[in-house]
Design a protein around this motif. Structure first.
Motif, PDB file in Angstrom:
ATOM      1  N   ILE A  36     -36.205  43.745-124.102  1.00  0.00           N
ATOM      2  CA  ILE A  36     -35.159  44.757-124.336  1.00  0.00           C
ATOM      3  C   ILE A  36     -34.494  45.159-123.016  1.00  0.00           C
ATOM      4  N   LYS A  37     -35.318  45.403-121.986  1.00  0.00           N
ATOM      5  CA  LYS A  37     -34.796  45.834-120.687  1.00  0.00           C
ATOM      6  C   LYS A  37     -33.934  44.729-120.063  1.00  0.00           C
ATOM      7  N   SER A  38     -34.433  43.497-120.080  1.00  0.00           N
ATOM      8  CA  SER A  38     -33.689  42.382-119.471  1.00  0.00           C
ATOM      9  C   SER A  38     -32.386  42.132-120.223  1.00  0.00           C
ATOM     10  N   PHE A  39     -32.456  42.217-121.543  1.00  0.00           N
ATOM     11  CA  PHE A  39     -31.262  42.022-122.376  1.00  0.00           C
ATOM     12  C   PHE A  39     -30.192  43.017-121.930  1.00  0.00           C
ATOM     13  N   GLY A  40     -30.573  44.285-121.765  1.00  0.00           N
ATOM     14  CA  GLY A  40     -29.631  45.328-121.330  1.00  0.00           C
ATOM     15  C   GLY A  40     -29.077  45.023-119.955  1.00  0.00           C
ATOM     16  N   GLU A  41     -29.930  44.632-119.013  1.00  0.00           N
ATOM     17  CA  GLU A  41     -29.484  44.381-117.632  1.00  0.00           C
ATOM     18  C   GLU A  41     -28.419  43.280-117.583  1.00  0.00           C
ATOM     19  N   LEU A  42     -28.550  42.311-118.461  1.00  0.00           N
ATOM     20  CA  LEU A  42     -27.612  41.176-118.446  1.00  0.00           C
ATOM     21  C   LEU A  42     -26.190  41.586-118.819  1.00  0.00           C
ATOM     22  N   PHE A  43     -26.048  42.697-119.541  1.00  0.00           N
ATOM     23  CA  PHE A  43     -24.699  43.151-119.913  1.00  0.00           C
ATOM     24  C   PHE A  43     -23.891  43.567-118.681  1.00  0.00           C
ATOM     25  N   ASP A  44     -24.556  43.845-117.561  1.00  0.00           N
ATOM     26  CA  ASP A  44     -23.833  44.233-116.346  1.00  0.00           C
ATOM     27  C   ASP A  44     -23.512  43.038-115.451  1.00  0.00           C
ATOM     28  N   GLU A  45     -23.831  41.842-115.880  1.00  0.00           N
ATOM     29  CA  GLU A  45     -23.590  40.639-115.079  1.00  0.00           C
ATOM     30  C   GLU A  45     -22.245  40.010-115.451  1.00  0.00           C
ATOM     31  N   ALA A  46     -21.645  39.333-114.456  1.00  0.00           N
ATOM     32  CA  ALA A  46     -20.359  38.649-114.694  1.00  0.00           C
ATOM     33  C   ALA A  46     -20.505  37.548-115.747  1.00  0.00           C
ATOM     34  N   ASP A  47     -21.666  36.908-115.795  1.00  0.00           N
ATOM     35  CA  ASP A  47     -21.867  35.810-116.751  1.00  0.00           C
ATOM     36  C   ASP A  47     -21.713  36.277-118.194  1.00  0.00           C
ATOM     37  N   PHE A  48     -22.109  37.500-118.468  1.00  0.00           N
ATOM     38  CA  PHE A  48     -21.991  38.032-119.827  1.00  0.00           C
ATOM     39  C   PHE A  48     -20.515  38.196-120.201  1.00  0.00           C
ATOM     40  N   LYS A  49     -19.723  38.715-119.251  1.00  0.00           N
ATOM     41  CA  LYS A  49     -18.277  38.894-119.525  1.00  0.00           C
ATOM     42  C   LYS A  49     -17.642  37.526-119.784  1.00  0.00           C
ATOM     43  N   GLU A  50     -18.009  36.536-118.943  1.00  0.00           N
ATOM     44  CA  GLU A  50     -17.431  35.207-119.073  1.00  0.00           C
ATOM     45  C   GLU A  50     -17.896  34.558-120.393  1.00  0.00           C
ATOM     46  N   GLY A  51     -19.184  34.692-120.702  1.00  0.00           N
ATOM     47  CA  GLY A  51     -19.746  34.055-121.912  1.00  0.00           C
ATOM     48  C   GLY A  51     -19.111  34.588-123.182  1.00  0.00           C
ATOM     49  N   THR A  52     -18.982  35.906-123.271  1.00  0.00           N
ATOM     50  CA  THR A  52     -18.424  36.466-124.507  1.00  0.00           C
ATOM     51  C   THR A  52     -16.915  36.219-124.581  1.00  0.00           C
ATOM     52  N   ALA A  53     -16.225  36.275-123.410  1.00  0.00           N
ATOM     53  CA  ALA A  53     -14.783  35.994-123.415  1.00  0.00           C
ATOM     54  C   ALA A  53     -14.566  34.558-123.879  1.00  0.00           C
ATOM     55  N   ALA A  54     -15.375  33.628-123.378  1.00  0.00           N
ATOM     56  CA  ALA A  54     -15.229  32.220-123.763  1.00  0.00           C
ATOM     57  C   ALA A  54     -15.425  32.060-125.266  1.00  0.00           C
ATOM     58  N   PHE A  55     -16.425  32.750-125.828  1.00  0.00           N
ATOM     59  CA  PHE A  55     -16.650  32.646-127.281  1.00  0.00           C
ATOM     60  C   PHE A  55     -15.408  33.104-128.039  1.00  0.00           C
ATOM     61  N   MET A  56     -14.828  34.218-127.619  1.00  0.00           N
ATOM     62  CA  MET A  56     -13.716  34.761-128.389  1.00  0.00           C
ATOM     63  C   MET A  56     -12.431  33.971-128.176  1.00  0.00           C
ATOM     64  N   GLU A  57     -12.329  33.363-127.005  1.00  0.00           N
ATOM     65  CA  GLU A  57     -11.135  32.526-126.739  1.00  0.00           C
ATOM     66  C   GLU A  57     -11.358  31.086-127.195  1.00  0.00           C
ATOM     67  N   LYS A  58     -12.484  30.836-127.824  1.00  0.00           N
ATOM     68  CA  LYS A  58     -12.839  29.515-128.364  1.00  0.00           C
ATOM     69  C   LYS A  58     -12.756  28.426-127.292  1.00  0.00           C
ATOM     70  N   ARG A  59     -13.399  28.692-126.130  1.00  0.00           N
ATOM     71  CA  ARG A  59     -13.459  27.695-125.059  1.00  0.00           C
ATOM     72  C   ARG A  59     -14.884  27.678-124.490  1.00  0.00           C
ATOM     73  N   LYS A  60     -15.144  26.710-123.629  1.00  0.00           N
ATOM     74  CA  LYS A  60     -16.472  26.621-123.005  1.00  0.00           C
ATOM     75  C   LYS A  60     -16.562  27.615-121.842  1.00  0.00           C
ATOM     76  N   PRO A  61     -17.722  28.274-121.670  1.00  0.00           N
ATOM     77  CA  PRO A  61     -17.834  29.218-120.554  1.00  0.00           C
ATOM     78  C   PRO A  61     -17.902  28.498-119.211  1.00  0.00           C
ATOM     79  N   ASN A  62     -17.427  29.174-118.185  1.00  0.00           N
ATOM     80  CA  ASN A  62     -17.476  28.612-116.835  1.00  0.00           C
ATOM     81  C   ASN A  62     -18.335  29.556-115.995  1.00  0.00           C
ATOM     82  N   PHE A  63     -19.649  29.313-115.986  1.00  0.00           N
ATOM     83  CA  PHE A  63     -20.553  30.188-115.244  1.00  0.00           C
ATOM     84  C   PHE A  63     -20.575  29.793-113.778  1.00  0.00           C
ATOM     85  N   LYS A  64     -20.518  30.788-112.902  1.00  0.00           N
ATOM     86  CA  LYS A  64     -20.523  30.490-111.450  1.00  0.00           C
ATOM     87  C   LYS A  64     -21.940  30.160-111.001  1.00  0.00           C
TER      88      LYS A  64
END
Ligand code: CAA
Length: 256
Positions: free
Chosen positions: A228-256
């Motif tokens: 639960i704690k780790s799941f929450g912490e990940l919401f503050d990472e750039a990868d989460f923003k990129e991953g969810t944006a990619a899902f909604m834009e129907k494209r592959k994520p580009n993780f740094k």
């Protein structure tokens, strides 16, 4: 019992509960989770229900996960709350429900959908089912108990591979590794689930409730808290923003 996103049919002491948000492949939004929670509360003491069968509407999906659109703008504390509330109100409640819950997995069981199926006491699947924990493609980890229940069911190595690769496995493979107990043709899935449920109905419900308690007694709580704690912490990472944006834009994520 009247719900917006759940269809409940009770017959011969068996409740068939169909998760019904087909437009989102039955993804778990707040409302649907709330209704599952209410159903569990309302049916725990109902003598007309002795076994529950949980399935998804349509032929494509059991549940395609937590509703990504609902949490894509969350920050850490909200993410942590999402996981904690979900686990308390639905997933833990299901696992400790005093009556057997059978997941009849009729298609995609992904992320929170597989976690929901794993919170049931056992699973049967249709031959077209696809199961997986794709959270790392969103920059997340499973948050509804997947890191805890999957290793218990299929072993740590297999669970790690599934979580790290995010790959879906077939129903046949899920059967081979013990994630589902049986695989049947989709047209026979509910009939088979009902046949199993009918056998359970004939047995002592007092004894079965005690069996559920005893089977669950060895589960450690600490792992769930770390998840639960780790799941929450990940919401503050750039990868989460990129991953969810990619899902909604129907494209592959580009993780740094
Ligand atoms: N959340 C919100 N909406 C979802 C969804 C989800 N988890 N899964 C599917 N949908 C929606 C899609 O956005 C789409 O809606 P629109 O028609 O409005 O675009 C609709 O359902 C149909 O889906 P697709 O068009 O994507 O169908 P497809 O056949 O091309 O693909 C799929 C099916 C492979 C299941 C794909 O939908 C998918 O990858 N879904 C997401 C799976 C996922 O990542 N689940 C994990 C969620 S995170 C989680 O569960 C966290 C946790 O542990 C707590």
């Amino acid at each position: 019992m009247s719900y917006q996103n759940l269809i409940v049919e009770i017959e011969n002491k068996i409740a068939l509960v169909t998760l019904n948000r087909p437009q989102a492949l039955n993804a778990l939004n707040k409302e649907l989770l709330g209704e599952i929670s209410s159903f569990l509360d309302e049916s725990a003491g109902n003598p007309e229900i002795r076994v529950v069968i949980l399935t998804g509407s349509g032929e494509k999906s059991f549940v395609a996960g937590a509703d990504i659109k609902e949490f894509s703008d969350f920050a850490g504390t909200q993410g942590e709350e999402l996981a904690r509330k979900g686990q308390e109100q639905v997933f833990d409640k299901m696992e400790n429900f005093p009556k057997p819950i059978i997941a009849a997995v009729n298609g995609f069981a992904l992320g929170g959908g597989l976690e929901l199926a794993m919170s049931a006491h056992f699973r049967i699947a249709s031959d077209n089912a696809k199961l997986g924990l794709p959270e790392v493609t969103l920059g997340l980890i499973p948050g509804y108990g997947g890191t805890q229940r999957l290793p218990k069911l299929i072993g740590k190595g297999r669970a790690s591979q599934m979580i790290f690769t995010a790959e879906m496995i077939s129903a046949e493979r899920a059967y081979e590794i013990g994630l589902v107990n049986e695989v049947v043709a989709q047209a026979e899935l509910l009939e088979r689930a009902k046949a199993i449920a009918s056998k359970i109905v004939k047995n002592s419900s007092v004894a079965i409730a005690k069996a559920i308690q005893a089977i669950n007694a060895s589960d450690a709580k600490e792992g769930f808290d770390i998840e639960i704690k780790s799941f929450g912490e990940l919401f503050d990472e750039a990868d989460f923003k990129e991953g969810t944006a990619a899902f909604m834009e129907k494209r592959k994520p580009n993780f740094k």
